[in-house]
Write a protein that holds these residues in place. Sequence first.
Motif, PDB file in Angstrom:
ATOM      1  N   VAL A 607       0.822  -1.208   0.000  1.00  0.00           N
ATOM      2  CA  VAL A 607       0.000   0.000   0.000  1.00  0.00           C
ATOM      3  C   VAL A 607       0.857   1.260   0.000  1.00  0.00           C
ATOM      4  CG1 VAL A 607      -1.745   1.276   1.312  1.00  0.00           C
ATOM      5  CG2 VAL A 607      -1.894  -1.206   1.143  1.00  0.00           C
ATOM      6  N   GLN A 608       2.015   1.205   0.599  1.00  0.00           N
ATOM      7  CA  GLN A 608       2.889   2.371   0.680  1.00  0.00           C
ATOM      8  C   GLN A 608       4.271   2.033   0.116  1.00  0.00           C
ATOM      9  OE1 GLN A 608       2.496   3.148   4.934  1.00  0.00           O
ATOM     10  NE2 GLN A 608       1.085   4.830   4.490  1.00  0.00           N
ATOM     11  N   PRO A 609       4.355   1.829  -1.183  1.00  0.00           N
ATOM     12  CA  PRO A 609       5.650   1.484  -1.783  1.00  0.00           C
ATOM     13  C   PRO A 609       6.598   2.683  -1.802  1.00  0.00           C
ATOM     14  CG  PRO A 609       4.010   1.827  -3.477  1.00  0.00           C
ATOM     15  CD  PRO A 609       3.278   1.925  -2.189  1.00  0.00           C
ATOM     16  N   LYS A 610       7.894   2.379  -1.811  1.00  0.00           N
ATOM     17  CA  LYS A 610       8.914   3.424  -1.868  1.00  0.00           C
ATOM     18  C   LYS A 610       9.551   3.425  -3.255  1.00  0.00           C
ATOM     19  CE  LYS A 610      10.161   2.730   3.003  1.00  0.00           C
ATOM     20  NZ  LYS A 610      11.275   2.328   3.923  1.00  0.00           N
ATOM     21  N   VAL A 611       9.738   4.631  -3.809  1.00  0.00           N
ATOM     22  CA  VAL A 611      10.473   4.776  -5.059  1.00  0.00           C
ATOM     23  C   VAL A 611      11.645   5.697  -4.773  1.00  0.00           C
ATOM     24  CG1 VAL A 611      10.408   5.559  -7.448  1.00  0.00           C
ATOM     25  CG2 VAL A 611       8.401   4.431  -6.456  1.00  0.00           C
ATOM     26  N   ARG A 612      12.853   5.180  -5.065  1.00  0.00           N
ATOM     27  CA  ARG A 612      14.053   5.951  -4.775  1.00  0.00           C
ATOM     28  C   ARG A 612      15.074   5.732  -5.892  1.00  0.00           C
ATOM     29  NH1 ARG A 612      16.068   3.701   0.061  1.00  0.00           N
ATOM     30  NH2 ARG A 612      14.282   4.670   1.113  1.00  0.00           N
ATOM     31  N   LYS A 613      15.509   6.829  -6.503  1.00  0.00           N
ATOM     32  CA  LYS A 613      16.549   6.790  -7.532  1.00  0.00           C
ATOM     33  C   LYS A 613      16.218   5.795  -8.641  1.00  0.00           C
ATOM     34  CE  LYS A 613      20.260   8.213  -4.421  1.00  0.00           C
ATOM     35  NZ  LYS A 613      21.603   7.897  -3.868  1.00  0.00           N
ATOM     36  N   GLY A 614      14.975   5.866  -9.115  1.00  0.00           N
ATOM     37  CA  GLY A 614      14.568   5.034 -10.236  1.00  0.00           C
ATOM     38  C   GLY A 614      14.279   3.594  -9.894  1.00  0.00           C
ATOM     39  N   LEU A 618      10.796  -2.619  -2.376  1.00  0.00           N
ATOM     40  CA  LEU A 618       9.760  -3.377  -1.677  1.00  0.00           C
ATOM     41  C   LEU A 618      10.371  -4.131  -0.512  1.00  0.00           C
ATOM     42  CD1 LEU A 618       7.740  -4.824  -4.703  1.00  0.00           C
ATOM     43  CD2 LEU A 618       7.165  -2.841  -3.282  1.00  0.00           C
ATOM     44  N   SER A 619       9.733  -4.019   0.633  1.00  0.00           N
ATOM     45  CA  SER A 619      10.155  -4.759   1.819  1.00  0.00           C
ATOM     46  C   SER A 619       9.590  -6.171   1.733  1.00  0.00           C
ATOM     47  CB  SER A 619       9.655  -4.064   3.082  1.00  0.00           C
ATOM     48  OG  SER A 619      10.194  -2.766   3.196  1.00  0.00           O
ATOM     49  N   ILE A 620      10.464  -7.157   1.821  1.00  0.00           N
ATOM     50  CA  ILE A 620      10.089  -8.561   1.634  1.00  0.00           C
ATOM     51  C   ILE A 620      10.423  -9.343   2.895  1.00  0.00           C
ATOM     52  CG2 ILE A 620      10.446 -10.643   0.242  1.00  0.00           C
ATOM     53  CD1 ILE A 620       9.182  -8.441  -1.353  1.00  0.00           C
ATOM     54  N   GLU A 621       9.519 -10.235   3.260  1.00  0.00           N
ATOM     55  CA  GLU A 621       9.788 -11.154   4.351  1.00  0.00           C
ATOM     56  C   GLU A 621       9.704 -12.578   3.822  1.00  0.00           C
ATOM     57  OE1 GLU A 621       8.723 -11.648   9.062  1.00  0.00           O
ATOM     58  OE2 GLU A 621       7.195 -10.777   7.752  1.00  0.00           O
ATOM     59  N   ASN A 622      10.779 -13.335   4.046  1.00  0.00           N
ATOM     60  CA  ASN A 622      10.819 -14.736   3.655  1.00  0.00           C
ATOM     61  C   ASN A 622      10.424 -15.564   4.874  1.00  0.00           C
ATOM     62  OD1 ASN A 622      11.328 -17.338   2.853  1.00  0.00           O
ATOM     63  ND2 ASN A 622      13.458 -16.998   2.274  1.00  0.00           N
ATOM     64  N   ARG A 623       9.191 -16.102   4.863  1.00  0.00           N
ATOM     65  CA  ARG A 623       8.678 -16.869   5.991  1.00  0.00           C
ATOM     66  C   ARG A 623       8.818 -18.374   5.794  1.00  0.00           C
ATOM     67  NH1 ARG A 623       3.139 -13.546   7.719  1.00  0.00           N
ATOM     68  NH2 ARG A 623       4.223 -11.652   8.385  1.00  0.00           N
ATOM     69  N   VAL A 661      12.047   1.274 -12.230  1.00  0.00           N
ATOM     70  CA  VAL A 661      10.806   1.853 -12.755  1.00  0.00           C
ATOM     71  C   VAL A 661      11.104   3.215 -13.357  1.00  0.00           C
ATOM     72  CG1 VAL A 661       9.295   0.619 -11.151  1.00  0.00           C
ATOM     73  CG2 VAL A 661      10.237   2.835 -10.493  1.00  0.00           C
ATOM     74  N   GLN A 662      10.167   3.708 -14.160  1.00  0.00           N
ATOM     75  CA  GLN A 662      10.258   5.034 -14.759  1.00  0.00           C
ATOM     76  C   GLN A 662       9.358   6.002 -13.991  1.00  0.00           C
ATOM     77  OE1 GLN A 662      12.466   5.474 -17.289  1.00  0.00           O
ATOM     78  NE2 GLN A 662      12.937   3.287 -17.086  1.00  0.00           N
ATOM     79  N   SER A 663       9.529   7.275 -14.277  1.00  0.00           N
ATOM     80  CA  SER A 663       8.711   8.280 -13.593  1.00  0.00           C
ATOM     81  C   SER A 663       7.241   8.155 -13.956  1.00  0.00           C
ATOM     82  CB  SER A 663       9.204   9.683 -13.949  1.00  0.00           C
ATOM     83  OG  SER A 663       9.133   9.889 -15.367  1.00  0.00           O
ATOM     84  N   ASN A 664       6.972   7.570 -15.121  1.00  0.00           N
ATOM     85  CA  ASN A 664       5.568   7.414 -15.534  1.00  0.00           C
ATOM     86  C   ASN A 664       5.044   5.990 -15.349  1.00  0.00           C
ATOM     87  OD1 ASN A 664       7.096   6.214 -17.496  1.00  0.00           O
ATOM     88  ND2 ASN A 664       5.961   7.083 -19.235  1.00  0.00           N
ATOM     89  N   THR A 665       5.788   5.146 -14.643  1.00  0.00           N
ATOM     90  CA  THR A 665       5.324   3.785 -14.383  1.00  0.00           C
ATOM     91  C   THR A 665       4.040   3.822 -13.561  1.00  0.00           C
ATOM     92  OG1 THR A 665       7.561   2.867 -14.463  1.00  0.00           O
ATOM     93  CG2 THR A 665       5.886   1.572 -13.306  1.00  0.00           C
ATOM     94  N   LYS A 666       3.074   3.044 -13.967  1.00  0.00           N
ATOM     95  CA  LYS A 666       1.783   3.029 -13.278  1.00  0.00           C
ATOM     96  C   LYS A 666       1.563   1.776 -12.438  1.00  0.00           C
ATOM     97  CE  LYS A 666      -0.636   5.982 -16.569  1.00  0.00           C
ATOM     98  NZ  LYS A 666      -1.800   6.143 -17.475  1.00  0.00           N
ATOM     99  N   GLU A 667       2.088   0.642 -12.903  1.00  0.00           N
ATOM    100  CA  GLU A 667       1.752  -0.598 -12.215  1.00  0.00           C
ATOM    101  C   GLU A 667       2.920  -1.567 -12.267  1.00  0.00           C
ATOM    102  OE1 GLU A 667      -2.155  -2.492 -12.914  1.00  0.00           O
ATOM    103  OE2 GLU A 667      -1.001  -4.263 -13.483  1.00  0.00           O
ATOM    104  N   VAL A 668       3.168  -2.218 -11.150  1.00  0.00           N
ATOM    105  CA  VAL A 668       4.154  -3.291 -11.071  1.00  0.00           C
ATOM    106  C   VAL A 668       3.443  -4.537 -10.550  1.00  0.00           C
ATOM    107  CG1 VAL A 668       6.263  -4.114  -9.982  1.00  0.00           C
ATOM    108  CG2 VAL A 668       6.091  -1.725 -10.716  1.00  0.00           C
ATOM    109  N   ILE A 685       1.171  -3.519  -7.452  1.00  0.00           N
ATOM    110  CA  ILE A 685       1.539  -2.269  -6.794  1.00  0.00           C
ATOM    111  C   ILE A 685       1.234  -1.130  -7.755  1.00  0.00           C
ATOM    112  CG2 ILE A 685       3.431  -0.928  -5.826  1.00  0.00           C
ATOM    113  CD1 ILE A 685       3.869  -4.629  -5.933  1.00  0.00           C
ATOM    114  N   ILE A 686       0.400  -0.189  -7.316  1.00  0.00           N
ATOM    115  CA  ILE A 686      -0.037   0.920  -8.156  1.00  0.00           C
ATOM    116  C   ILE A 686       0.822   2.135  -7.867  1.00  0.00           C
ATOM    117  CG2 ILE A 686      -1.989   2.366  -8.813  1.00  0.00           C
ATOM    118  CD1 ILE A 686      -2.340  -0.586  -9.480  1.00  0.00           C
TER     119      ILE A 686
END
Length: 1010
Positions: A607-614, A618-623, A661-668, A685-686
């Motif tokens: 819900v709250q993804p981070k975009v940094r330097k292109g 994503l924070s991932i947990e391997n359970r 990702v690009q600056s205009n990326t909409k969905e991953v 991820i939107i």
Amino acid sequence: MTTLNFNPCKPLLLLVCLLWSHTKQVQAQSRLSPLPGNLSKDFRQHANPAALKKTIEPAVPLISLNGNWEFKHNNKTGNILVPGELTMQGFELKAGESAVYIRKLSIPADWKNKRVKLRFDGVSSHAIVRVNQQKVTEHEGSFVPFEADITDQLKAEENTLEVEVSALTISDILACTSQYAAHTVAGILRKVTLFALPPINISDLKIETDFDDQYKNAILKINTSILNEAFTDRNAQSLSLRFTLCDQQGKVVLQQSAKLNAPAIGQALLSKQEIKVLKPHHWNSDQPYLYQLQIELLQSDKTIQTSQQKIGFREVKISGNQLLVNGKPIKLRGVNRHSVHPLTGRSLDQALEYEDAKLFMEANCNFIRTSHYPASEEFLDACDELGLFVENESSLTWINHHASPIWKSWDYKDEKYLPVMMNANLEKMQASMNHPSVIIWSLGNESNWSPLWQKVQDAVKAMDPSRPTVFHDQCWGGFNNLGSKADIANYHYPGINGAAATDTMSRPTMFGEYAHLSTYNRRELLMDPGLRSAYSLPLVKMYEVMYQHKGNLGGAIWSGIDDTFHLPDGRIVGYGPWGPIDGWRRPKPEYWGMKKAYAPIVVKNVVQPKVRKGNLILSIENRYDFNHLKQVAIICKVDGREQKISADLPARTEGEIRIPVQSNTKEVYLAFKDPRGFVLNEERIILNNGVEVKPKPGLEGQAEMKIQASVKDFVDFKALPELKLEENEAAYLIQHGESTYLLNKITGVLTSLSSNGKEVLQQGPVFCEVSMNSEDGGKPNVAGETYQNNIYPIKNYPLYTLFAKDFQMKKIDSGLVFSMNTTYTKAMGKIRYLFRKDGKVQVDYEIQMDKSTQTAPYQYGMLFQLPLAYETLQWKRKGEFSIYDENDISRNEGSARLNAKWFPGVEEFGKVPQGAWKDDANEMGSNDFRSTKKHVLTVLLKDDSGRGLKINANADQASRAWLQDGRIQLLIADYSNAGSEPFYNTPFSDGRLDGNSHTRKGSVQFELIP
């Protein structure tokens, strides 16, 4: 004796990894493990007789006796299918009665001079076996194998096999087998096999694997019992065993032989082999690697018997309050599982046993509790292969529990019950000892601990010290808490705070039953299948807490499969629809919620993804307990274009993955694929898609809207034409283009909305409150089994409006406003209509319920009534998860048809459904159509021409549509909870309003689609 030259492995180079071994021989009885002194019954079973298919002589060493048998009961004869339940085939066996199965036996000519064995994998609940009218064995207990040697009773010509079966005997009562199933569970439930062995044969086999301290190399312990059943000592000379271990590809890993001294006639010899194996692949729930061990018995260097067993190198230990498998702590993501099918009852075929295991594996389960009786050999084989830990439970239930009334009369400490309790545990163990999937022995279900259970515990530990035990009493909280000494503590139906309490326990603590699916609130479920969607998010929250607490071993959801039986007389009985999959093996909404909660790879910031330097970070947990993230295939698509991404994350750790990702990326789009081939989790991820509308935290779906004096909008209302208004003594007529609204002056209710003279709305919106309803069907019962009642869904009506007063009407820039005070039976309210120039209508309300009203609401909001023609529902919503299955009624957008269907009962009788569960229907409509959709953005009811009524919302509301009294009802709820299921409290019960809450507020906006 002809030599058997069969080699089970591919003809590859023999790789001997054997460093050392030693052999011990003891003259002993046929049992490999000590039995308590008071258990004199010989329940020996040959290890894996199905492996005899691989031998050469005789040509057919094993014969299935499944199929049609002759059947006699109460002087009536007929045919019956074996395996199968008697009741499910139309035969009712009462307490004190018996019935006889009859089958002719033709023994192959090359079985001469062999020992002929007869094996039953399960007969309920008492069996006497005769061959040619001579009794060969007798057995008490429903779900465990037993066998008999019938060689001496056979004749050269055709033989007659008779099995006299009684039901409702002591083992059934101590297990509540028939009480639990709400019908008499009787008959030959599991497969029947006839097989031939040489006079000196491998009569028992016990395999253990122990690792060194580094869990690198292992000791393969093979305990083999050799029984001399007929040969003289002289003829039995020169015996030896040959062991061949092959890997999963059929490549020989090691081969070893051991000389044996001949046992005397009627005696058994126990050979103990300990073989060191270098660097074997581990068996665990993430990587279920199986080897095949072949054991050949040779006489004078000629193979006379071959036994094969799949094995996994797996070691189970307890360390403090954690359970370790191969040295690593595990977390059980499980379900309870009944052996059940609506048409065959507790008798399943091999395909269905495998399908069950596969369905649960693909829902990210790694654990099955076999409630409340042992699983079949076929199911355990599937768990071995697919990677499912198993808690194998004995067929003992509710001993001195209020659910079993007999204990008001019987003394649960009476020693006379001990032999049955012992046999239920030890026979089960004998049958499943060599399955690596079985990691826990369950002594029994929801019973009072007593000195009898302590004796059972001691016997179980003596027979198999390599696995821990569990006893389903309650380890804290008082219920049945009488001091269980099982290795693993247990608790049923904890709240969300229960996981923290497990860290204070000295033993590992499992939640043997938790997160109970809704089933006892039967009329609520018939009314609204959307209750099943409400299960998912609380389960995610519940397992999240369980995962975080070290002392919590995990648990098993109650339950895995709907427990319903379609009896031949037309009744449907059982505890009902409490499974994530139904009895026909179709996933229900809870299935996908379970899969989400149990996902071993979790994206923490969808819900709250981070975009940094292109890069999207994503924070991932391997359970996973064992798998590295490198072993998981990651499918990544950025705006539909696939990208390769790498990830380095060991099991039980957290980290990040970066996606360019690009600056205009909409969905991953991300999908994670388990090494066994199924997608375990996926997310969408939107990005850069405007302001997302998110569900409000806390009380889901509860509106906090207030009566507004104006509407803030981005519409230029001044440029739109004025609405036309007419008035008479009874009503206001508001005209907007081709649409006409009729507002009743006496009640303040819209009584009609038409377009081009065709009525779209017959009444509404009118305030409606749906009360919580925990009705289970009303039949007198002890433990909640009432599913056979022909109960009917709940009808819901708007609050009856007596009159409206203080009517006010005024024009504003956006349109016409009508305000009034309303009086209802047991309520007062304020209603405000805004008829907008753009065709939208907004209705705000504030209702004060009478303080004498103490009922708690399930839902409340505004109810619309439309003509029957509006039978297509379309919706868009902001769901709790980013992706839903296309067959999930919870999906974020979709279309559903009414397809209402009436039938006399809670579900259609005896008919295998052809479609998905969402397409099942009752008189109120299909599951998909009539289920609550939470967090809606738009809802549309339309007819076949496309004309309809559209609701515009902001994800704070829920919608529910259904057929009632010849009209389509549409409730737009400003409050909706998860229903009144009593066995699952927090977090499932969070947000419930009690009867002391009396204020109801909300708003709805709708428009006509011409």
